[in-house]
Design a protein around this motif. Structure first.
Motif, short mmCIF file in Angstrom:
data_model
loop_
_atom_site.label_atom_id
_atom_site.label_comp_id
_atom_site.label_asym_id
_atom_site.label_seq_id
_atom_site.Cartn_x
_atom_site.Cartn_y
_atom_site.Cartn_z
N ILE A 100 -96.69 -2.71 37.51
CA ILE A 100 -95.69 -3.76 37.36
C ILE A 100 -95.11 -4.05 38.74
CG2 ILE A 100 -93.59 -4.49 36.19
CD1 ILE A 100 -95.97 -3.91 34.33
N LEU A 101 -95.25 -5.30 39.16
CA LEU A 101 -94.80 -5.72 40.49
C LEU A 101 -94.06 -7.05 40.38
CD1 LEU A 101 -98.14 -4.90 42.30
CD2 LEU A 101 -95.95 -3.82 42.89
N GLU A 102 -93.31 -7.38 41.42
CA GLU A 102 -92.64 -8.68 41.46
C GLU A 102 -93.68 -9.77 41.70
OE1 GLU A 102 -89.26 -11.11 44.06
OE2 GLU A 102 -89.69 -8.99 44.48
N ALA A 103 -93.67 -10.79 40.85
CA ALA A 103 -94.65 -11.86 40.95
C ALA A 103 -94.32 -12.79 42.12
CB ALA A 103 -94.71 -12.65 39.66
N THR A 104 -95.37 -13.34 42.75
CA THR A 104 -95.19 -14.36 43.77
C THR A 104 -95.21 -15.73 43.10
OG1 THR A 104 -97.55 -14.69 44.20
CG2 THR A 104 -96.44 -12.92 45.42
N ARG A 105 -95.02 -16.76 43.90
CA ARG A 105 -95.05 -18.12 43.37
C ARG A 105 -96.45 -18.55 42.96
NH1 ARG A 105 -90.90 -21.42 47.42
NH2 ARG A 105 -89.02 -20.23 46.88
N GLU A 106 -97.46 -17.76 43.34
CA GLU A 106 -98.84 -18.08 42.93
C GLU A 106 -99.05 -17.82 41.44
OE1 GLU A 106 -101.13 -19.48 44.91
OE2 GLU A 106 -99.57 -19.55 46.43
N VAL A 107 -98.19 -17.03 40.85
CA VAL A 107 -98.29 -16.72 39.42
C VAL A 107 -97.47 -17.73 38.64
CG1 VAL A 107 -97.83 -15.01 37.62
CG2 VAL A 107 -98.57 -14.26 39.89
N PRO A 108 -98.08 -18.45 37.71
CA PRO A 108 -97.31 -19.40 36.89
C PRO A 108 -96.10 -18.71 36.26
CG PRO A 108 -99.66 -19.68 36.49
CD PRO A 108 -99.52 -18.45 37.35
N ARG A 109 -94.94 -19.35 36.33
CA ARG A 109 -93.69 -18.73 35.86
C ARG A 109 -93.79 -18.27 34.42
NH1 ARG A 109 -88.25 -21.88 37.20
NH2 ARG A 109 -89.08 -21.39 39.27
N SER A 112 -94.94 -14.55 33.98
CA SER A 112 -94.14 -13.41 34.40
C SER A 112 -93.06 -13.13 33.36
CB SER A 112 -93.52 -13.66 35.78
OG SER A 112 -92.68 -14.80 35.76
N HIS A 113 -92.49 -11.93 33.44
CA HIS A 113 -91.44 -11.55 32.51
C HIS A 113 -90.28 -12.53 32.67
CE1 HIS A 113 -88.19 -9.18 30.71
NE2 HIS A 113 -89.13 -8.48 30.11
N PRO A 114 -89.73 -13.07 31.55
CA PRO A 114 -88.75 -14.16 31.65
C PRO A 114 -87.47 -13.81 32.39
CG PRO A 114 -88.91 -13.32 29.40
CD PRO A 114 -90.05 -12.73 30.16
N SER A 115 -87.06 -12.54 32.38
CA SER A 115 -85.82 -12.17 33.07
C SER A 115 -86.08 -11.43 34.38
CB SER A 115 -84.94 -11.32 32.15
OG SER A 115 -85.62 -10.15 31.74
N ARG A 116 -87.13 -10.61 34.41
CA ARG A 116 -87.37 -9.77 35.58
C ARG A 116 -88.27 -10.44 36.62
NH1 ARG A 116 -89.76 -4.32 34.23
NH2 ARG A 116 -89.06 -3.88 36.35
N LYS A 117 -89.02 -11.47 36.22
CA LYS A 117 -89.96 -12.15 37.12
C LYS A 117 -91.00 -11.18 37.67
CE LYS A 117 -87.36 -15.62 36.28
NZ LYS A 117 -87.68 -16.43 35.09
N THR A 118 -91.45 -10.30 36.79
CA THR A 118 -92.47 -9.32 37.17
C THR A 118 -93.76 -9.61 36.43
OG1 THR A 118 -91.57 -7.84 35.48
CG2 THR A 118 -90.86 -7.48 37.76
N ILE A 119 -94.82 -9.00 36.91
CA ILE A 119 -96.15 -9.21 36.31
C ILE A 119 -96.91 -7.89 36.35
CG2 ILE A 119 -97.25 -9.87 38.50
CD1 ILE A 119 -97.91 -11.56 35.11
N GLY A 120 -97.74 -7.67 35.34
CA GLY A 120 -98.66 -6.55 35.37
C GLY A 120 -99.90 -6.95 36.16
N ILE A 121 -100.44 -6.03 36.93
CA ILE A 121 -101.57 -6.39 37.79
C ILE A 121 -102.49 -5.19 37.97
CG2 ILE A 121 -100.58 -5.77 40.04
CD1 ILE A 121 -101.47 -8.71 40.88
#
Length: 209
Positions: A100-109, A112-121
């Protein structure tokens, strides 16, 4: 009805994977064997496909979808990675881990998690999956194929086709694969946090299990 591609687990036939990649490009869902059970893949920037992926699994937008990448370079495009995180990722990649990491702007919003803005990778350690990603030329979104209301991932291609023949565009059969899901580790805090223990042993990364 879902198409069915039987491929060699170590030397998958490129022509069959190219057909599967085209189905992904067209917005279809494809079930693929990985180093941690079967996963369902969808095109990264296709909202309709992402919604279909969530419906198939019975999950909402608070459940992390996973971005499958070919290598560390692609991870750095999809997620914000500092030196400490990079060292751990390098030690664990490729392998049966989801981070679980903080998503960049390359990841469609919407992914990503709606409150944390994180993504599994993660980067899978499985020839079929890696070759398909190479043909796609871009990361894809995925989720372990665990039926809604169940706890174990599916591992039999024929059973997957029969169960999801109307939801999937294709099933790739590479023979038997692992049945444990990935180990999930959250790297967004001061220290790595074990979220789910699966196939990857946290001790190998110096993380208490």
């Amino acid at each position: 009805m879902a198409q069915f591609f039987s491929v060699h687990p170590q030397n998958p036939q490129a022509r069959l994977l190219k057909q599967a990649a085209q189905l992904l490009h067209n917005g279809g869902l494809v079930a693929v064997p990985t180093d941690s059970g079967y996963a369902v893949l969808a095109q990264l920037d296709n909202k309709t496909a992402a919604d279909a992926l969530r419906r198939l699994r019975g999950i909402d937008d608070r459940h992390h979808l996973t971005v499958l990448c070919r290598d560390l370079a692609e991870i750095a495009v999809m997620a914000r990675v500092d030196n400490r995180q990079y060292r751990l990722l390098k030690a664990a990649t490729p392998g049966p881990w989801t981070f679980i990491l903080e998503a960049t702007r390359e990841v469609p919003r919407r992914l990503s998690h709606p409150s944390r803005k994180t993504i599994g990778i993660r980067v899978p350690d499985y020839p079929i999956t890696l070759e398909l990603l190479e043909i796609m030329g871009t990361p894809v979104i995925s989720t372990t194929l665990i039926p809604a209301g169940e706890t174990e991932p599916l591992s039999d291609a024929e059973a997957i086709r029969e169960r999801y023949e109307h939801e999937l565009a294709a099933v790739i059969d590479g023979g038997a694969c692992a049945v444990l899901p990935t180990t999930v580790i959250d790297l967004t805090g001061d220290e790595p946090e074990l979220i789910r223990r699966g196939r990857g042993d946290p001790a190998l990364l110096g993380i208490a299990g």
